[in-house]
Enzyme design. Structure first.
Site, PDB file in Angstrom:
ATOM      1  N   CYS A 390       0.879  -0.933  -0.244  1.00  0.00           N
ATOM      2  CA  CYS A 390      -0.067   0.057  -0.369  1.00  0.00           C
ATOM      3  C   CYS A 390       0.522   1.881  -0.117  1.00  0.00           C
ATOM      4  CB  CYS A 390      -0.884  -0.373   1.023  1.00  0.00           C
ATOM      5  SG  CYS A 390      -2.532   1.161   1.724  1.00  0.00           S
ATOM      6  N   TYR A 420      21.640  -7.457  -0.763  1.00  0.00           N
ATOM      7  CA  TYR A 420      20.920  -6.667  -0.061  1.00  0.00           C
ATOM      8  C   TYR A 420      19.080  -6.343  -0.558  1.00  0.00           C
ATOM      9  CZ  TYR A 420      25.317  -4.589   0.693  1.00  0.00           C
ATOM     10  OH  TYR A 420      26.732  -3.824   0.789  1.00  0.00           O
TER      11      TYR A 420
END
Length: 466
Positions: A390, A420
């Site tokens: 969202c 990463y």
């Protein structure tokens, strides 16, 4: 062939939107005769059916091969000038007990930057003497444990750390080897947040303060000064910054020899990898030769012995070995006005996002993508791969050309996610972090279990048992 005006300048319109750019994918990635992508000999459909999506996939042979390649390159170049090199794997890029064993079995050392990373390395059976401990704010508990287990080098970052490590060494009755992190003043050509040697930032001490710091270190009988440490940044393609930093550091290194031994010099690393076909990666052999050339020349000019050199290649070991598999959920064509005209961008939403790859949101990092479950003869279309979170900034791939018939249910593979991505993963929107699977010679196995909703709820103290 028409290039979409919304495409960035670096993104070329492909002749074949199924093709895998060799520099971006692991060495054992290919398309099968049926059009699927296989990683380490295991097809995308097989991986998704067995382990679900999103799924991190690490090519073990590729990671091991890159570790061997870096070590061999630096060993050869520094042996040729009468010295040697230590190669440190960056635990922060991706660390699990399996990966820790892979890289140490291939002869590498490991950098850790927290008590948790130290615990993983030790759980893997790594000799503590092969570890370097980084960080600008190591806790007293972390320092105490590092000293007690015999970590090979603690990288000091401030005046207070000198005394904290010295106190721990005295408490345990040992002599602790240490390095001093310095700011060379050399600015890496990289993202601002990835450049770590400019003056106004949290890491290290200025070169002008080094003599005073080293004198302080040497005043403690429980500390053994190994040498200086420098890190100019991450995802760096140009060797010029390393060369200039080496010159500056060796000048200070030479001055320190008058008062005692300085056996090593850590020149850092952070070598770049290809995330897109437009990225041009400097071969590791060329980087090693450049390092050896400048170290040899400067040592001769300064009339000092060539020190043992330590380097930290960072994501260059594990980054390209990894890929992430997703399943496509929804497709949305969006009309974008450009002056008096309109161009179309196709939004392809997948079942992961910024919770499993935060780099796009953090750094506007570019990635590539390919349909992994099939090939297609459809014309390429400009797409943006979005996540399911969202957040409007929840994007995985900012710009890519995929076959225009990309559809719900397709598997999508994003390469170069070995570094990463898992290590920065979160539970945003209460998504469990995906599992990590190692592939090798047609076999696949879990090396980090994924999280379930039950795992997440187990941490919630307000959940009552039935």
């Amino acid at each position: 062939m028409t290039t979409n005006p919304l495409a960035p300048d670096w993104l070329a319109h492909p002749d074949d939107a199924n093709a895998l750019a060799p520099a971006v994918w692991s060495q054992n990635a290919h398309r099968t005769q049926t059009g699927e992508i296989a990683l380490g000999g295991v097809t995308a459909r097989d991986l998704a059916s067995r382990f679900g999506t999103p799924l991190y996939v690490i090519d073990e042979a590729d990671a091991r091969g890159r570790a061997r390649q870096v070590k061999a390159a630096f060993d050869a170049e520094f042996a040729a000038i009468g010295s040697s090199a230590k190669v440190y794997y960056a635990g922060k890029a991706f660390l699990s007990t399996e990966v820790a064993r892979w890289v140490t079995e291939e002869g590498l050392y490991i950098d850790v930057a927290s008590g948790g990373e130290l615990a993983v390395a030790l759980a893997a059976g790594v000799d503590a003497a092969r570890l370097g401990f980084h960080g600008n704010n190591k806790s007293l508990a972390e320092i105490d444990r590092a000293v007690s287990v015999g970590v090979g080098a603690i990288i000091l970052d401030s005046w207070v750390e000198v005394e904290r490590v010295a106190n721990a060494a005295e408490r345990h009755g040992v002599v602790q080897p240490v390095r001093l992190r310095t700011n060379s003043g050399v600015h890496a050509h990289t993202h601002e947040y990835l450049a770590t040697a400019h003056e106004d930032q949290k890491f290290g001490v200025p070169l002008t303060d080094v003599p005073e710091f080293v004198g302080h270190i040497r005043s403690f009988p429980g500390l053994r000064f190994l040498g200086l440490h420098s890190h100019i940044g991450s995802q760096i393609f140009d060797a010029g910054g390393f060369i200039e930093a080496a010159r500056r550091l060796l000048g200070v290194h030479a001055g320190l020899l008058a008062a005692g031994p300085v056996p090593e010099l850590n020149l850092g690393g952070g070598f770049g990898i290809a995330y897109t076909a437009a990225d041009e990666v400097t071969p590791i052999e060329q980087i090693a030769a450049s390092f050896a050339e400048v170290v040899s020349a400067e040592a001769a000019r300064l009339d000092i012995p060539i020190p043992v050199i330590a380097i930290e290649p960072g994501r260059a070991i594990i980054g390209t070995a990894g890929a992430t598999l997703y399943e496509v959920g929804t497709i949305k064509d969006v009309a974008v006005s450009i002056g008096d005209s309109v161009a179309m961008r196709k939004y392809v939403s997948v079942d992961g996002g910024m919770s499993d790859n935060a780099r796009t949101a953090l750094y506007a990092a570019d990635y590539s993508a390919r349909i992994a479950s099939r090939s297609s003869t459809a014309d390429p279309a400009l797409v943006r791969v979005a996540g399911k979170h969202c957040e409007s900034g929840d994007l995985v791939v900012l710009a890519e050309y995929l076959p225009g018939d990309v559809a719900p249910g397709d598997l999508l593979a994003v390469p170069a996610t070995g570094a990463y991505c898992w290590s920065l993963a979160s539970n945003y929107n209460y998504l469990g972090r995906p599992p990590v699977v190692a592939v090798n010679n047609g076999e696949a196995r879990i090396i980090v279990r994924g999280e379930t909703e039950e795992d997440l709820l187990r941490r919630d103290a307000g959940v009552t048992s039935a």
